[in-house]
Scaffold this active site. Structure first.
Site, PDB file in Angstrom:
ATOM      1  N   PRO A  66     -30.427 -99.721 -56.428  1.00 47.84           N
ATOM      2  CG  PRO A  66     -30.519 -97.559 -57.300  1.00 47.84           C
ATOM      3  CD  PRO A  66     -29.720 -98.806 -57.322  1.00 47.84           C
TER       4      PRO A  66
ATOM      5  CB  ILE B 121     -27.175-100.577 -48.941  1.00 49.31           C
ATOM      6  CG1 ILE B 121     -26.742 -99.392 -49.796  1.00 49.31           C
ATOM      7  CG2 ILE B 121     -26.377-101.833 -49.279  1.00 49.31           C
ATOM      8  CD1 ILE B 121     -25.349 -98.855 -49.427  1.00 49.31           C
ATOM      9  N   GLY B 122     -30.463 -99.155 -49.218  1.00 48.17           N
ATOM     10  CA  GLY B 122     -31.291 -98.072 -48.683  1.00 48.17           C
ATOM     11  C   GLY B 122     -31.807 -97.189 -49.793  1.00 48.17           C
ATOM     12  CG  ASP B 123     -35.737 -96.411 -50.075  1.00 44.00           C
ATOM     13  OD1 ASP B 123     -35.372 -97.384 -50.782  1.00 44.00           O
ATOM     14  OD2 ASP B 123     -36.782 -96.409 -49.413  1.00 44.00           O
ATOM     15  CE1 TYR B 124     -29.349 -95.143 -47.905  1.00 45.75           C
ATOM     16  CE2 TYR B 124     -27.589 -95.503 -49.492  1.00 45.75           C
ATOM     17  CZ  TYR B 124     -28.222 -95.824 -48.302  1.00 45.75           C
ATOM     18  OH  TYR B 124     -27.728 -96.834 -47.522  1.00 45.75           O
ATOM     19  CB  VAL B 125     -29.010 -92.490 -56.278  1.00 44.33           C
ATOM     20  CG1 VAL B 125     -28.107 -92.829 -57.462  1.00 44.33           C
ATOM     21  CG2 VAL B 125     -30.460 -92.829 -56.602  1.00 44.33           C
TER      22      VAL B 125
ATOM     23  CG  ASP C 165     -23.349-106.912 -33.992  1.00 43.12           C
ATOM     24  OD1 ASP C 165     -22.626-106.378 -33.127  1.00 43.12           O
ATOM     25  OD2 ASP C 165     -22.927-107.365 -35.057  1.00 43.12           O
TER      26      ASP C 165
ATOM     27  CD  GLU D 241     -26.968 -92.398 -65.750  1.00 39.02           C
ATOM     28  OE1 GLU D 241     -28.035 -92.328 -65.127  1.00 39.02           O
ATOM     29  OE2 GLU D 241     -25.973 -91.696 -65.504  1.00 39.02           O
TER      30      GLU D 241
ATOM     31  NE  ARG E 159     -20.969-106.977 -37.324  1.00 40.37           N
ATOM     32  CZ  ARG E 159     -20.117-106.454 -36.435  1.00 40.37           C
ATOM     33  NH1 ARG E 159     -18.957-105.997 -36.808  1.00 40.37           N
ATOM     34  NH2 ARG E 159     -20.444-106.375 -35.176  1.00 40.37           N
TER      35      ARG E 159
ATOM     36  N   GLY F  13     -22.693-102.190 -60.210  1.00 42.47           N
ATOM     37  CA  GLY F  13     -22.987-101.356 -61.371  1.00 42.47           C
ATOM     38  C   GLY F  13     -22.228-100.040 -61.299  1.00 42.47           C
TER      39      GLY F  13
HETATM   40  C1  4GT Z   1     -27.754 -97.003 -54.824  1.00 38.07           C
HETATM   41  C2  4GT Z   1     -27.613 -98.306 -54.426  1.00 38.07           C
HETATM   42  C3  4GT Z   1     -26.784 -99.142 -55.207  1.00 38.07           C
HETATM   43  C4  4GT Z   1     -26.396 -97.382 -56.675  1.00 38.07           C
HETATM   44  C5  4GT Z   1     -28.344 -98.806 -53.220  1.00 38.07           C
HETATM   45  C6  4GT Z   1     -26.034 -98.733 -60.880  1.00 38.07           C
HETATM   46  C7  4GT Z   1     -25.116 -97.615 -61.230  1.00 38.07           C
HETATM   47  C8  4GT Z   1     -26.392 -98.616 -59.432  1.00 38.07           C
HETATM   48  C9  4GT Z   1     -24.816 -96.874 -59.957  1.00 38.07           C
HETATM   49  C10 4GT Z   1     -25.328 -97.717 -58.847  1.00 38.07           C
HETATM   50  N1  4GT Z   1     -27.154 -96.552 -55.929  1.00 38.07           N
HETATM   51  N2  4GT Z   1     -26.185 -98.665 -56.319  1.00 38.07           N
HETATM   52  N3  4GT Z   1     -26.570-100.440 -54.881  1.00 38.07           N
HETATM   53  N4  4GT Z   1     -29.209 -97.985 -52.629  1.00 38.07           N
HETATM   54  N5  4GT Z   1     -25.840 -96.895 -57.795  1.00 38.07           N
HETATM   55  O1  4GT Z   1     -28.135 -99.938 -52.798  1.00 38.07           O
END
Ligand code: 4GT
Length: 229
Positions: free
Chosen positions: A88, A132-136, A168, A115, A153, A112
Site C-alpha cells: 500500500p 493496487i489502490g488505497d486500501y489494505v 479495453d 505487518e 492479457r 508481503g
Molecule cells: C494493500 C496492498 C498490498 C497489502 C495494495 C504487506 C503485508 C502488505 C500485507 C500486505 N495491502 N498489500 N499490495 N493496496 N497488504 O496494493
C-alpha cells in the site's frame, strides 16, 4: 514471458490464475508462472520466515534472510528482471506500467504477509513498489494476481481478436463504452438503435462518443492534459 512470484502461499497465486484466458496462457506456455516459497529457504531452526518487529508493536514482519535466499535462488536459475514489491506504500498501478512489463522477458513479484517486510530487503533488492489502490488487504498475493492478469492479457496471443486488449478501458486513456446483447426477456427494447443498424462507422463513432461522455462524467482526471479538458 516469465513471471516469478515470491509468496508464502504459492497455491493461492497459481489457483487464482488458473481460470479463463490467463489460465490458458499458462497452459500454453505463453506465460511461465514460477512461484517460490521463502519457507523453503528458511535455514533457522524452526523454519521461521517471520519475527517480531524491532522497537516493538503489534504483529510480525517477514524476515530478510529467507527472502534474500529466495531471490538468490531465482537468480541462479536465470534473470530476475525488475523486482516488484506489492504494498500500500507503493505508487499506483497503471495500465502503461503493465504494458511496459508485458514487453519484458521476466519480472519478479514479492508478496508481503503479516505487518510487512524488513525494510532492508526493500531498500536493497526491490526496484519498484506498487499499490493496487488505497486500501489494505491481508497479503500481497491478490495484488500480485491483479498485476499478473493485467500484464498477461497484453501478451501476444492471450486475447483473441474478438476480445482484443486494444478496446479495453484505459488502453486509449478512457473508460469503456456500454455493451448490449440478445435478450429473450427484453427483446431489442433499450438497445441504442445505431448498434442494430449494421453501420460500422456510425457504431464506432457512437462508441467513441460514449467513452468520452462516461469518462468526462466519472473520471475527469483521466482527461486532464488532453485536448478534451
Ligand atoms: C494493500 C496492498 C498490498 C497489502 C495494495 C504487506 C503485508 C502488505 C500485507 C500486505 N495491502 N498489500 N499490495 N493496496 N497488504 O496494493
Amino acid at each position: 514471458m516469465e513471471i516469478n512470484v515470491i509468496t508464502l502461499f504459492p497455491q493461492m497465486v497459481q489457483q487464482t490464475l488458473s481460470y479463463g484466458v490467463i489460465g490458458k496462457a499458462i497452459e500454453s506456455g505463453v506465460l511461465k508462472l514460477n512461484c517460490f516459497n521463502p519457507r523453503d529457504f528458511a535455514e533457522n531452526k524452526h523454519g521461521r520466515v517471520d519475527d517480531k518487529p524491532f522497537g516493538g508493536g503489534a504483529g510480525m514482519v517477514m524476515m530478510y534472510d529467507p527472502l534474500l535466499r529466495t531471490l538468490e535462488h531465482i537468480a541462479t536459475r536465470g534473470q530476475t528482471g525488475s523486482v516488484v514489491f506489492l504494498s500500500p506504500q507503493g505508487g499506483k498501478l497503471e495500465q502503461r506500467q503493465c504494458n511496459d512489463w508485458a514487453n519484458m522477458a521476466q519480472i519478479t513479484l514479492v508478496c508481503g504477509r503479516y505487518e510487512g517486510v524488513d525494510q532492508r530487503f526493500i531498500d536493497q533488492h526491490v526496484d519498484i513498489e506498487i499499490s493496487i489502490g488505497d486500501y489494505v488487504i491481508s497479503g500481497g498475493e491478490m495484488a500480485a494476481c491483479v498485476v499478473i492478469d493485467a500484464v498477461a492479457r497484453q501478451l501476444q496471443g492471450v486475447l483473441g481478436s474478438e476480445e482484443s486488449a486494444e478496446t479495453d478501458s484505459f488502453m486509449n486513456g478512457m473508460l469503456g463504452y456500454p455493451q448490449y446483447t440478445r435478450s429473450e426477456l427484453l427483446g431489442q427494447s433499450g438497445v441504442p438503435p445505431v448498434l442494430l443498424s449494421g453501420h460500422h462507422e456510425a457504431i464506432q463513432k457512437w462508441r467513441d462518443a460514449q467513452s468520452l461522455e462516461i469518462t468526462k462524467r466519472r473520471r475527469p482526471d483521466l482527461l486532464e492534459g488532453t485536448s478534451e479538458s
